[in-house]
Scaffold this motif. Structure first.
Motif, PDB file in Angstrom:
ATOM      1  N   ASN A  35     -34.873  13.670 -46.468  1.00 52.76           N
ATOM      2  CA  ASN A  35     -33.509  13.145 -46.485  1.00 52.76           C
ATOM      3  C   ASN A  35     -33.144  12.472 -45.168  1.00 52.76           C
ATOM      4  OD1 ASN A  35     -32.997  13.929 -49.096  1.00 52.76           O
ATOM      5  ND2 ASN A  35     -31.981  15.828 -48.544  1.00 52.76           N
ATOM      6  N   LEU A  36     -33.520  13.089 -44.048  1.00 56.98           N
ATOM      7  CA  LEU A  36     -33.187  12.503 -42.756  1.00 56.98           C
ATOM      8  C   LEU A  36     -33.809  11.115 -42.606  1.00 56.98           C
ATOM      9  CD1 LEU A  36     -33.498  15.529 -40.265  1.00 56.98           C
ATOM     10  CD2 LEU A  36     -31.454  14.600 -41.339  1.00 56.98           C
ATOM     11  N   LYS A  37     -35.068  10.977 -43.004  1.00 58.04           N
ATOM     12  CA  LYS A  37     -35.739   9.683 -42.889  1.00 58.04           C
ATOM     13  C   LYS A  37     -35.119   8.646 -43.822  1.00 58.04           C
ATOM     14  CE  LYS A  37     -40.238  11.508 -41.426  1.00 58.04           C
ATOM     15  NZ  LYS A  37     -41.677  11.638 -41.756  1.00 58.04           N
ATOM     16  N   GLN A  38     -34.765   9.077 -45.052  1.00 65.28           N
ATOM     17  CA  GLN A  38     -34.176   8.133 -46.007  1.00 65.28           C
ATOM     18  C   GLN A  38     -32.819   7.638 -45.530  1.00 65.28           C
ATOM     19  OE1 GLN A  38     -34.186  10.193 -49.783  1.00 65.28           O
ATOM     20  NE2 GLN A  38     -36.306   9.633 -50.225  1.00 65.28           N
ATOM     21  N   TRP A  39     -31.982   8.542 -45.030  1.00 66.63           N
ATOM     22  CA  TRP A  39     -30.665   8.134 -44.538  1.00 66.63           C
ATOM     23  C   TRP A  39     -30.802   7.221 -43.325  1.00 66.63           C
ATOM     24  CZ3 TRP A  39     -26.362   8.005 -46.994  1.00 66.63           C
ATOM     25  CH2 TRP A  39     -26.045   8.957 -47.970  1.00 66.63           C
ATOM     26  N   LEU A  40     -31.709   7.548 -42.419  1.00 67.38           N
ATOM     27  CA  LEU A  40     -31.896   6.732 -41.222  1.00 67.38           C
ATOM     28  C   LEU A  40     -32.390   5.336 -41.595  1.00 67.38           C
ATOM     29  CD1 LEU A  40     -31.515   7.060 -38.189  1.00 67.38           C
ATOM     30  CD2 LEU A  40     -33.907   7.748 -38.011  1.00 67.38           C
ATOM     31  N   ASP A  41     -33.304   5.273 -42.547  1.00 63.41           N
ATOM     32  CA  ASP A  41     -33.801   3.977 -43.015  1.00 63.41           C
ATOM     33  C   ASP A  41     -32.670   3.158 -43.625  1.00 63.41           C
ATOM     34  OD1 ASP A  41     -36.400   4.365 -42.204  1.00 63.41           O
ATOM     35  OD2 ASP A  41     -37.093   5.140 -44.129  1.00 63.41           O
ATOM     36  N   HIS A  42     -31.853   3.806 -44.455  1.00 61.71           N
ATOM     37  CA  HIS A  42     -30.752   3.099 -45.124  1.00 61.71           C
ATOM     38  C   HIS A  42     -29.782   2.507 -44.105  1.00 61.71           C
ATOM     39  CE1 HIS A  42     -27.359   2.181 -47.713  1.00 61.71           C
ATOM     40  NE2 HIS A  42     -26.604   2.975 -46.959  1.00 61.71           N
ATOM     41  N   LEU A  43     -29.386   3.313 -43.134  1.00 61.61           N
ATOM     42  CA  LEU A  43     -28.412   2.843 -42.160  1.00 61.61           C
ATOM     43  C   LEU A  43     -28.985   1.741 -41.276  1.00 61.61           C
ATOM     44  CD1 LEU A  43     -26.754   6.214 -41.066  1.00 61.61           C
ATOM     45  CD2 LEU A  43     -25.767   4.433 -42.489  1.00 61.61           C
ATOM     46  N   CYS A  44     -30.191   1.976 -40.758  1.00 55.99           N
ATOM     47  CA  CYS A  44     -30.770   1.024 -39.815  1.00 55.99           C
ATOM     48  C   CYS A  44     -31.177  -0.291 -40.478  1.00 55.99           C
ATOM     49  CB  CYS A  44     -31.972   1.646 -39.109  1.00 55.99           C
ATOM     50  SG  CYS A  44     -31.511   2.992 -37.979  1.00 55.99           S
ATOM     51  N   GLN A  45     -31.592  -0.230 -41.726  1.00 55.47           N
ATOM     52  CA  GLN A  45     -32.092  -1.430 -42.396  1.00 55.47           C
ATOM     53  C   GLN A  45     -31.010  -2.183 -43.171  1.00 55.47           C
ATOM     54  OE1 GLN A  45     -35.436  -0.261 -44.829  1.00 55.47           O
ATOM     55  NE2 GLN A  45     -36.524   0.693 -43.118  1.00 55.47           N
ATOM     56  N   GLN A  46     -29.962  -1.471 -43.633  1.00 58.35           N
ATOM     57  CA  GLN A  46     -29.006  -2.111 -44.517  1.00 58.35           C
ATOM     58  C   GLN A  46     -27.562  -2.077 -44.017  1.00 58.35           C
ATOM     59  OE1 GLN A  46     -29.477  -0.900 -48.672  1.00 58.35           O
ATOM     60  NE2 GLN A  46     -31.520  -0.117 -48.211  1.00 58.35           N
ATOM     61  N   ALA A  47     -27.117  -0.933 -43.511  1.00 56.10           N
ATOM     62  CA  ALA A  47     -25.687  -0.764 -43.234  1.00 56.10           C
ATOM     63  C   ALA A  47     -25.270  -1.298 -41.866  1.00 56.10           C
ATOM     64  CB  ALA A  47     -25.312   0.710 -43.355  1.00 56.10           C
ATOM     65  N   ILE A  48     -26.031  -0.971 -40.836  1.00 60.15           N
ATOM     66  CA  ILE A  48     -25.653  -1.350 -39.471  1.00 60.15           C
ATOM     67  C   ILE A  48     -25.808  -2.857 -39.293  1.00 60.15           C
ATOM     68  CG2 ILE A  48     -26.243  -1.087 -37.034  1.00 60.15           C
ATOM     69  CD1 ILE A  48     -27.211   1.773 -37.740  1.00 60.15           C
ATOM     70  N   LYS A  49     -24.753  -3.480 -38.790  1.00 63.26           N
ATOM     71  CA  LYS A  49     -24.748  -4.931 -38.628  1.00 63.26           C
ATOM     72  C   LYS A  49     -24.799  -5.315 -37.145  1.00 63.26           C
ATOM     73  CE  LYS A  49     -24.486  -5.450 -43.028  1.00 63.26           C
ATOM     74  NZ  LYS A  49     -25.697  -5.860 -43.760  1.00 63.26           N
ATOM     75  N   GLU A  50     -24.880  -6.609 -36.907  1.00 62.72           N
ATOM     76  CA  GLU A  50     -25.028  -7.132 -35.551  1.00 62.72           C
ATOM     77  C   GLU A  50     -23.860  -6.695 -34.664  1.00 62.72           C
ATOM     78  OE1 GLU A  50     -25.938 -11.425 -33.330  1.00 62.72           O
ATOM     79  OE2 GLU A  50     -25.673 -11.288 -35.514  1.00 62.72           O
ATOM     80  N   ASP A  51     -24.197  -6.260 -33.462  1.00 67.68           N
ATOM     81  CA  ASP A  51     -23.236  -5.849 -32.429  1.00 67.68           C
ATOM     82  C   ASP A  51     -22.550  -4.521 -32.729  1.00 67.68           C
ATOM     83  OD1 ASP A  51     -23.769  -7.991 -30.817  1.00 67.68           O
ATOM     84  OD2 ASP A  51     -22.146  -9.221 -31.613  1.00 67.68           O
ATOM     85  N   ASP A  52     -22.932  -3.798 -33.769  1.00 69.52           N
ATOM     86  CA  ASP A  52     -22.315  -2.503 -34.069  1.00 69.52           C
ATOM     87  C   ASP A  52     -22.672  -1.469 -32.998  1.00 69.52           C
ATOM     88  OD1 ASP A  52     -21.204  -3.539 -36.311  1.00 69.52           O
ATOM     89  OD2 ASP A  52     -22.382  -2.391 -37.757  1.00 69.52           O
ATOM     90  N   LEU A  53     -21.814  -0.470 -32.885  1.00 67.72           N
ATOM     91  CA  LEU A  53     -22.042   0.662 -31.981  1.00 67.72           C
ATOM     92  C   LEU A  53     -22.536   1.845 -32.804  1.00 67.72           C
ATOM     93  CD1 LEU A  53     -21.639   2.345 -29.323  1.00 67.72           C
ATOM     94  CD2 LEU A  53     -19.264   2.679 -30.061  1.00 67.72           C
ATOM     95  N   VAL A  54     -23.623   2.479 -32.375  1.00 66.28           N
ATOM     96  CA  VAL A  54     -24.232   3.577 -33.132  1.00 66.28           C
ATOM     97  C   VAL A  54     -24.430   4.784 -32.220  1.00 66.28           C
ATOM     98  CG1 VAL A  54     -26.199   4.322 -34.527  1.00 66.28           C
ATOM     99  CG2 VAL A  54     -25.420   1.954 -34.642  1.00 66.28           C
ATOM    100  N   TRP A  55     -23.945   5.932 -32.665  1.00 63.29           N
ATOM    101  CA  TRP A  55     -24.234   7.212 -32.019  1.00 63.29           C
ATOM    102  C   TRP A  55     -25.191   7.999 -32.902  1.00 63.29           C
ATOM    103  CZ3 TRP A  55     -19.790  10.264 -29.276  1.00 63.29           C
ATOM    104  CH2 TRP A  55     -19.179   9.450 -28.317  1.00 63.29           C
ATOM    105  N   PHE A  56     -26.235   8.548 -32.287  1.00 64.82           N
ATOM    106  CA  PHE A  56     -27.148   9.453 -32.995  1.00 64.82           C
ATOM    107  C   PHE A  56     -27.110  10.789 -32.268  1.00 64.82           C
ATOM    108  CE2 PHE A  56     -31.154  11.623 -33.594  1.00 64.82           C
ATOM    109  CZ  PHE A  56     -31.411  11.478 -34.954  1.00 64.82           C
ATOM    110  N   PHE A  57     -26.667  11.841 -32.965  1.00 70.85           N
ATOM    111  CA  PHE A  57     -26.542  13.176 -32.365  1.00 70.85           C
ATOM    112  C   PHE A  57     -27.384  14.160 -33.164  1.00 70.85           C
ATOM    113  CE2 PHE A  57     -24.661  17.415 -32.384  1.00 70.85           C
ATOM    114  CZ  PHE A  57     -24.533  17.685 -31.034  1.00 70.85           C
TER     115      PHE A  57
END
Length: 570
Positions: free
Chosen positions: A66-88
């Motif tokens: 699940n962790l890998k699938q969610w990370l793939d989804h966000l990094c490949q599809q959801a996060i757009k140019e210039d976005d700010l991302v926190w990973f905790f």
């Protein structure tokens, strides 16, 4: 137009490690804080814990898959140019063959390479996204300090962060340990992090570094723990001044003297407050986030890498470069003259500009209004300084101090605002405990909310009534799980089945249900391990009998059936 994303992971009930106490509370606390202060929109904040709910049919259980699938989804599809991302991440970290790994809930120290998630893989996914600013916060518990006999956990992470230029904060130095504290209901590092963010110390990495570098060692000493010192990796150093925590919603004064939030736009956010509230609950939160971004529309601004808007250069960048030096000189000389003038005025006093009759009549008055009395300022400042431990009790003490400021005092309005905010903070702490299933702790915190202001007190009473029956159920269900654990006998597959049947008595939706399911999965795996042990001893008949006991609705069932087929042939 940039967005803010939060990926927060906290794991308590590991299947193959000693359980942690407050990792889930660490993740939930960060989620609550950034959402409640308006810095991040809820539909762009992903929470993965032992008990986090499904999102549009997708599990948020923090397994490796699940962790890998969610990370793939966000990094490949959801996060757009210039976005700010926190990973905790709050949980176990281990080292294996020179590589640092974060361990999901099903991570096995006996098979780190297959069941862990390498830090390098995580960094590569984050680096591969279009994010303009990335911040990694790792509260790694590494009891198993030396995994391969060479170096300790964290060294490779530091090297990766520097090499890939991803700002990273580790909870402790390599070779130190990351501690949990019952009084804080958090890990030492995470408690200090939440405390610093609440106090406004997290606007930039430089601010956060100054705060945590002092606070974490101080807290470890105050709570009688060995020295714990966080690690900051920022390369290039200029990134220290990037904005990592956008401002809260702007507040403006109304005609009646009350303060209200501007509802049109969140500072640093690409979506309006109203559109976020109107998002359909049936819609995938991350799809909703993207929809809000599209509907919000563009404004005539360009975005910097840190996600903060800047004016569009209409005349062209070359003009700025040609004239920059001249303007800098003008501003420099002008600023120097202004400073000299202020120095003269300060030296010769107010009488130079203001006749005696126009000066303030009393010692507490000034030209522009009333000066705050020093003793009241001290009381208010002391109250703020006392907010050191991210504990409900600390807010209670601060409220007691500020309540001494009475109506008519220049600080009265500020004091009332602070009291309401701190009362809400107490309620946030209570809600955070409830979200992690600690209903008794939630009730204890909510009971500390003072009667004034009344709206907050009313909310606290309502939540206490809501949590009281859940706390009773939780206590009863904990007794069921304790009984189930007591049924287990070493090398007895049937005893695990008895324990599983006992744990199944906890209904879905009840407090303790997620814990019961985790134990059921763990005990099912234990049955399979016992079957494998018998097969290794050449007793395939008993191995097959044990494997047949693995419940069909557990993760170990498929592997058990495959093993049975192999053993039957032998």
């Amino acid at each position: 137009m940039s967005n803010q994303w939060l990926i927060t992971i906290g794991i308590n009930q590991y299947q193959h490690f000693q359980p942690l106490n407050y990792a889930q509370a660490d993740a939930q606390g960060l989620w609550n804080l950034v959402v409640s202060r308006g810095s991040f929109l809820p539909d762009r904040c992903l929470l993965l814990t032992d008990t986090s709910p499904f999102i549009e049919g997708q599990s948020t259980y923090p397994s490796g898959t699940n962790l890998k699938q969610w990370l793939d989804h966000l990094c490949q599809q959801a996060i757009k140019e210039d976005d700010l991302v926190w990973f905790f991440f709050s949980g176990y970290g281990v080292k294996w063959e020179g590589q640092d790994y974060l361990m999901p809930i099903d991570g096995n120290p006996a098979d780190v390479n297959a069941t862990g998630i390498s830090v390098k893989e995580i960094y590569e996914k984050l680096k591969g996204s279009k994010a303009g600013t990335v911040l990694v916060l790792l509260d790694m518990n590494h009891q198993q300090e030396y995994q391969d006999g060479s170096t300790v956990v964290g060294n490779q992470t530091v090297e990766l962060a520097r090499e890939m230029e991803i700002p990273t904060v580790l909870s402790c130095q390599p070779g130190q340990f990351s501690y949990e504290v019952g009084e804080l209901q958090h890990g030492l590092f995470s408690a200090a992090l939440l405390e610093g963010l609440r106090s406004g110390a997290g606007l930039t990495l430089a601010n956060l570094k100054r705060y945590l570098s002092e606070r974490v060692p101080e807290s470890s000493q105050n709570h009688s723990r060995p020295l714990q010192e966080p690690v900051f990796v920022v390369n290039p150093p200029g990134k220290s001044h990037q904005v990592i925590l956008p401002e809260q919603p702007v507040f403006v004064g109304s005609s009646n003297g009350e303060w209200s939030p501007v509802t049109a736009q969140l500072v640093g956010s690409g979506a309006s407050v109203t559109s976020a509230v109107a998002t359909s609950s049936a819609e995938n939160p991350f799809q909703a986030a993207l929809r809000n971004q599209q509907e919000a529309g563009a404004t005539p601004t360009a975005s910097t890498n840190n996600g903060q808007p800047k004016p569009v250069n209409v005349a062209g960048e070359d003009d700025d470069e040609d004239n920059g030096s001249l303007w800098q000189q003008i501003l420099l000389w002008g600023g120097g003259l202004l400073l000299l003038l202020l120095l003269i005025l300060t030296t010769f006093g107010r009488n130079f500009l203001f006749p005696a009759g126009e000066q303030a009549e009393g010692p507490g008055d000034s030209i522009t209004g009333t000066v705050t009395s020093p003793d009241r300022l001290t009381a208010l400042d002391k109250a703020k300084v006392g907010l050191r431990n991210n504990q409900a009790n600390s807010y209670v003490e601060a409220i007691k101090q500020v309540s001494q400021i009475k109506s008519g005092d220049p600080l009265y309005r500020e004091a009332q605002t602070a009291m309401e905010r701190w009362s809400r903070n107490i309620l946030d702490i209570a809600q955070g405990r409830a979200n992690t299933g600690n209903y008794r702790g939630a009730i204890a915190a909510a009971s500390l909310v003072p009667q004034d202001p009344q709206p907050v007190f009313t909310d606290a009473e309502r939540l206490i009534r809501q949590w009281t029956p859940l706390a009773k159920k939780q206590q009863a269900n904990q007794a069921v799980l304790s009984t189930a654990k007591g049924l287990i006998r070493p090398n007895s597959a049937s005893s695990y089945i008895q324990a599983i049947n006992m744990a199944r008595k906890i209904p879905q939706g009840d407090p303790g249900y997620a814990q019961a399911q985790a134990l059921i999965n763990q005990w099912s795996q234990s049955i399979l391990n016992l079957a494998k042990q018998r097969a290794n001893q050449g007793n395939f008949v008993l191995a097959i009998q044990a494997a047949n006991l693995v419940p069909a609705d557990t993760p170990a069932y498929k592997e058990a059936q495959q093993a049975i087929a192999q053993w039957q042939n032998r």
